[in-house]
Motif scaffolding. Structure first.
Motif, mmCIF file in Angstrom:
data_model
loop_
_atom_site.group_PDB
_atom_site.id
_atom_site.type_symbol
_atom_site.label_atom_id
_atom_site.label_comp_id
_atom_site.label_asym_id
_atom_site.label_seq_id
_atom_site.Cartn_x
_atom_site.Cartn_y
_atom_site.Cartn_z
ATOM 1 N N ILE A 111 0.992 -1.173 0.045
ATOM 2 C CA ILE A 111 -0.276 0.122 0.045
ATOM 3 C C ILE A 111 0.834 1.653 -0.204
ATOM 4 O O ILE A 111 0.861 2.441 -0.618
ATOM 5 C CB ILE A 111 -1.099 0.005 1.256
ATOM 6 N N ASN A 112 1.984 0.919 0.347
ATOM 7 C CA ASN A 112 2.872 2.211 0.752
ATOM 8 C C ASN A 112 3.844 2.565 -0.276
ATOM 9 O O ASN A 112 3.955 3.662 -1.089
ATOM 10 C CB ASN A 112 3.714 2.272 2.044
ATOM 11 N N GLU A 113 3.942 1.685 -0.866
ATOM 12 C CA GLU A 113 4.786 1.764 -2.244
ATOM 13 C C GLU A 113 3.712 1.831 -3.211
ATOM 14 O O GLU A 113 4.692 2.066 -4.775
ATOM 15 C CB GLU A 113 6.272 0.299 -2.482
ATOM 16 N N TYR A 114 3.172 1.135 -3.959
ATOM 17 C CA TYR A 114 2.496 0.829 -5.243
ATOM 18 C C TYR A 114 0.972 1.230 -4.776
ATOM 19 O O TYR A 114 0.464 2.128 -6.100
ATOM 20 C CB TYR A 114 2.549 -0.556 -5.252
ATOM 21 N N CYS A 115 0.477 2.126 -4.248
ATOM 22 C CA CYS A 115 -0.645 2.988 -4.478
ATOM 23 C C CYS A 115 -0.747 4.100 -3.726
ATOM 24 O O CYS A 115 0.667 3.941 -3.303
ATOM 25 C CB CYS A 115 -1.625 1.746 -3.026
ATOM 26 N N ASN A 116 -1.595 4.936 -4.266
ATOM 27 C CA ASN A 116 -1.611 6.345 -4.137
ATOM 28 C C ASN A 116 -2.100 6.169 -2.752
ATOM 29 O O ASN A 116 -2.068 6.085 -1.770
ATOM 30 C CB ASN A 116 -2.771 7.142 -4.669
ATOM 31 N N PHE A 117 -1.780 7.639 -2.178
ATOM 32 C CA PHE A 117 -1.323 8.515 -1.215
ATOM 33 C C PHE A 117 -3.207 8.274 -0.716
ATOM 34 O O PHE A 117 -3.002 9.065 -0.967
ATOM 35 C CB PHE A 117 -0.543 9.005 -1.162
ATOM 36 N N GLY A 118 -3.498 8.195 0.820
ATOM 37 C CA GLY A 118 -4.402 8.226 0.676
ATOM 38 C C GLY A 118 -5.409 7.206 0.412
ATOM 39 O O GLY A 118 -6.738 7.754 0.308
ATOM 40 N N CYS A 119 -5.596 6.368 -0.664
ATOM 41 C CA CYS A 119 -6.441 5.636 -1.638
ATOM 42 C C CYS A 119 -7.257 5.325 -0.883
ATOM 43 O O CYS A 119 -6.719 4.443 0.385
ATOM 44 C CB CYS A 119 -5.834 4.726 -2.581
ATOM 45 N N ALA A 120 -8.884 4.962 -1.226
ATOM 46 C CA ALA A 120 -9.352 4.100 -0.244
ATOM 47 C C ALA A 120 -8.587 2.488 -1.201
ATOM 48 O O ALA A 120 -8.784 2.521 -1.653
ATOM 49 C CB ALA A 120 -10.223 4.417 -0.907
ATOM 50 N N TYR A 121 -9.022 1.440 0.034
ATOM 51 C CA TYR A 121 -8.797 0.178 -0.849
ATOM 52 C C TYR A 121 -9.749 -1.203 0.492
ATOM 53 O O TYR A 121 -10.155 -0.368 1.540
ATOM 54 C CB TYR A 121 -7.004 -0.524 -0.621
ATOM 55 N N PHE A 122 -9.985 -2.219 -0.027
ATOM 56 C CA PHE A 122 -10.038 -3.300 0.742
ATOM 57 C C PHE A 122 -9.391 -4.267 0.665
ATOM 58 O O PHE A 122 -8.633 -4.717 -0.183
ATOM 59 C CB PHE A 122 -12.017 -3.336 0.001
ATOM 60 N N VAL A 123 -9.897 -5.061 2.032
ATOM 61 C CA VAL A 123 -9.656 -6.620 1.704
ATOM 62 C C VAL A 123 -10.167 -7.655 2.384
ATOM 63 O O VAL A 123 -10.979 -7.755 2.848
ATOM 64 C CB VAL A 123 -7.953 -6.900 2.669
ATOM 65 N N LEU A 124 -9.947 -8.922 0.855
ATOM 66 C CA LEU A 124 -10.965 -9.413 0.925
ATOM 67 C C LEU A 124 -10.142 -10.911 1.958
ATOM 68 O O LEU A 124 -9.126 -11.358 0.806
ATOM 69 C CB LEU A 124 -11.510 -9.712 -0.055
ATOM 70 N N GLN A 125 -11.052 -11.541 2.282
ATOM 71 C CA GLN A 125 -9.962 -13.170 2.765
ATOM 72 C C GLN A 125 -10.901 -14.534 2.216
ATOM 73 O O GLN A 125 -12.189 -14.059 2.662
ATOM 74 C CB GLN A 125 -9.818 -13.292 4.524
ATOM 75 N N LYS A 126 -10.366 -15.504 1.689
ATOM 76 C CA LYS A 126 -10.836 -16.587 1.750
ATOM 77 C C LYS A 126 -11.260 -16.656 2.933
ATOM 78 O O LYS A 126 -10.469 -17.816 4.028
ATOM 79 C CB LYS A 126 -10.189 -17.458 0.488
ATOM 80 N N CYS A 127 -12.386 -17.455 2.466
ATOM 81 C CA CYS A 127 -12.933 -18.191 3.698
ATOM 82 C C CYS A 127 -12.799 -19.513 3.694
ATOM 83 O O CYS A 127 -12.759 -20.160 2.487
ATOM 84 C CB CYS A 127 -14.871 -18.297 3.562
ATOM 85 N N LYS A 128 -12.395 -19.788 4.970
ATOM 86 C CA LYS A 128 -12.151 -21.667 5.093
ATOM 87 C C LYS A 128 -12.608 -22.697 4.848
ATOM 88 O O LYS A 128 -12.781 -23.666 3.886
ATOM 89 C CB LYS A 128 -11.501 -21.824 6.087
#
Length: 139
Positions: A111-128
């Protein structure tokens, strides 16, 4: 006069400590509140939204951008830049196919290196478990 400034300094320190303790208590209270998990079904897989920074989650755009190639990953990160959603997959930390920069522990660096500063994002985790009946489609 020196005693007054010393007393004022002590008073200021006490106020700062009180404010800090109040902030810590509020943070602990917020973290203790259980959230109902939001499950998203995509293709044959179910994912849980584990982080929704700045309301980055948009189910319609996600469906348009999603590719079956992402099914191999344990996590999917979606970040916004210039009104475009970019998706990237990450493995759990102990996954046999994972490299250092493809594990979820690399997320902050990504996020710090490849995303725009302060951008909106989300994280999805695969359900077991993949409970088909309980999944909410696209929300």
């Amino acid at each position: 006069m020196m005693e007054e400034s010393g007393l004022e300094q002590d008073k200021n320190r006490e106020e700062q400590q009180d404010q800090q303790q109040t902030q810590e208590t509020v943070q602990e209270t917020v973290q203790e509140k259980p959230k109902a998990p939001v499950i998203v079904q995509v293709g044959s897989k179910n994912y849980e939204i584990v982080q929704n920074h700045k309301e980055g989650w948009n189910p319609e755009v996600f469906r348009d951008r999603y590719s079956e190639v992402l099914e191999r990953y344990d996590y999917i990160i979606g970040d916004w830049g210039y009104s475009q959603l970019r998706l990237k997959g990450f493995y759990r930390d102990n996954h046999p196919k994972a490299t250092k920069d493809s594990t979820i522990s690399y997320l902050v660096d990504y996020i710090n290196e490849y995303c725009n500063f302060g951008c909106a994002y989300f994280v999805l985790q695969k359900c077991k478990e993949q409970p088909q009946a309980k999944a909410k489609s696209g929300s």
